[in-house]
Design a protein around this motif. Structure first.
Motif, PDB file in Angstrom:
ATOM      1  N   UNK A  48       0.814  -1.214   0.000  1.00 55.86           N
ATOM      2  CA  UNK A  48       0.000   0.000   0.000  1.00 55.86           C
ATOM      3  C   UNK A  48       0.848   1.266   0.000  1.00 55.86           C
ATOM      4  N   UNK A  49       2.165   1.123   0.037  1.00 56.14           N
ATOM      5  CA  UNK A  49       3.052   2.278   0.149  1.00 56.14           C
ATOM      6  C   UNK A  49       3.326   2.870  -1.226  1.00 56.14           C
ATOM      7  N   UNK A  50       2.882   4.093  -1.489  1.00 52.81           N
ATOM      8  CA  UNK A  50       3.093   4.678  -2.815  1.00 52.81           C
ATOM      9  C   UNK A  50       4.567   4.975  -3.108  1.00 52.81           C
ATOM     10  N   UNK A  51       5.392   5.091  -2.081  1.00 52.56           N
ATOM     11  CA  UNK A  51       6.817   5.320  -2.331  1.00 52.56           C
ATOM     12  C   UNK A  51       7.497   4.055  -2.841  1.00 52.56           C
ATOM     13  N   UNK A  52       6.961   2.891  -2.477  1.00 54.52           N
ATOM     14  CA  UNK A  52       7.522   1.636  -2.950  1.00 54.52           C
ATOM     15  C   UNK A  52       6.869   1.161  -4.239  1.00 54.52           C
ATOM     16  N   UNK A  53       5.563   1.326  -4.338  1.00 59.15           N
ATOM     17  CA  UNK A  53       4.814   0.775  -5.469  1.00 59.15           C
ATOM     18  C   UNK A  53       4.568   1.797  -6.579  1.00 59.15           C
ATOM     19  N   UNK A  54       4.730   3.052  -6.289  1.00 62.54           N
ATOM     20  CA  UNK A  54       4.432   4.082  -7.284  1.00 62.54           C
ATOM     21  C   UNK A  54       2.960   4.444  -7.266  1.00 62.54           C
ATOM     22  N   UNK A  56      -0.373   5.247  -9.619  1.00 62.76           N
ATOM     23  CA  UNK A  56      -0.899   5.133 -10.983  1.00 62.76           C
ATOM     24  C   UNK A  56      -1.041   6.508 -11.623  1.00 62.76           C
ATOM     25  N   UNK A  57      -0.717   6.605 -12.892  1.00 67.29           N
ATOM     26  CA  UNK A  57      -0.721   7.921 -13.544  1.00 67.29           C
ATOM     27  C   UNK A  57      -2.110   8.546 -13.552  1.00 67.29           C
ATOM     28  N   UNK A  58      -3.150   7.727 -13.531  1.00 68.68           N
ATOM     29  CA  UNK A  58      -4.501   8.292 -13.518  1.00 68.68           C
ATOM     30  C   UNK A  58      -4.834   8.939 -12.175  1.00 68.68           C
ATOM     31  N   UNK A  59      -4.169   8.500 -11.109  1.00 72.54           N
ATOM     32  CA  UNK A  59      -4.427   9.048  -9.771  1.00 72.54           C
ATOM     33  C   UNK A  59      -3.425  10.112  -9.362  1.00 72.54           C
ATOM     34  N   UNK A  60      -2.418  10.360 -10.171  1.00 71.61           N
ATOM     35  CA  UNK A  60      -1.334  11.263  -9.795  1.00 71.61           C
ATOM     36  C   UNK A  60      -1.713  12.709 -10.117  1.00 71.61           C
ATOM     37  N   UNK A  61      -1.949  13.538  -9.098  1.00 69.47           N
ATOM     38  CA  UNK A  61      -2.303  14.939  -9.365  1.00 69.47           C
ATOM     39  C   UNK A  61      -1.094  15.767  -9.805  1.00 69.47           C
ATOM     40  N   UNK A  62       0.114  15.218  -9.704  1.00 64.99           N
ATOM     41  CA  UNK A  62       1.314  15.975 -10.039  1.00 64.99           C
ATOM     42  C   UNK A  62       1.916  15.549 -11.379  1.00 64.99           C
ATOM     43  N   UNK A  63       1.181  14.758 -12.151  1.00 74.40           N
ATOM     44  CA  UNK A  63       1.709  14.328 -13.448  1.00 74.40           C
ATOM     45  C   UNK A  63       1.842  15.541 -14.362  1.00 74.40           C
ATOM     46  N   UNK A  64       2.770  15.465 -15.300  1.00 77.81           N
ATOM     47  CA  UNK A  64       2.934  16.594 -16.225  1.00 77.81           C
ATOM     48  C   UNK A  64       1.652  16.794 -17.043  1.00 77.81           C
ATOM     49  N   UNK A  65       1.267  18.023 -17.233  1.00 79.61           N
ATOM     50  CA  UNK A  65       0.032  18.268 -17.979  1.00 79.61           C
ATOM     51  C   UNK A  65       0.202  17.862 -19.449  1.00 79.61           C
ATOM     52  N   UNK A  66      -0.878  17.398 -20.014  1.00 82.03           N
ATOM     53  CA  UNK A  66      -0.868  17.058 -21.430  1.00 82.03           C
ATOM     54  C   UNK A  66      -0.979  18.343 -22.232  1.00 82.03           C
TER      55      UNK A  66
END
Length: 71
Positions: A48-54, A56-66
């Motif tokens: 459940x640790x996002x630092x270990x598992x990453x 998902x790009x759909x849930x990432x609010x900090x992804x680079x904008x398209x």
């Protein structure tokens, strides 16, 4: 003036004694047991640790904008 100073010293000493009594009553465990418990907790929750598992790009609010382009 010295009577006021003595009473304030008494109040401080009473607070210190109260704190020391509280700390003496705290249940303690060995460091080795605490380390083993912490390790087990980390291993059980690693999935459940996002630092270990990453994230998902759909849930990432900090992804680079398209980029958008208009034709």
């Amino acid at each position: 003036m010295s009577n006021n100073n003595a009473s304030s010293n008494l109040v401080v000493a009473q607070r210190v004694v109260k704190q020391l009594r509280f700390e003496a009553g705290v249940r303690r465990i060995k460091v080795s047991q605490a380390a083993m418990d912490l390790k087990n907790y980390c291993l059980q929750n690693a999935h459940q640790d996002p630092l270990l598992m990453g994230v998902p790009s759909s849930d990432n609010p900090f992804r680079p904008p398209k980029s958008c382009s208009l034709f």
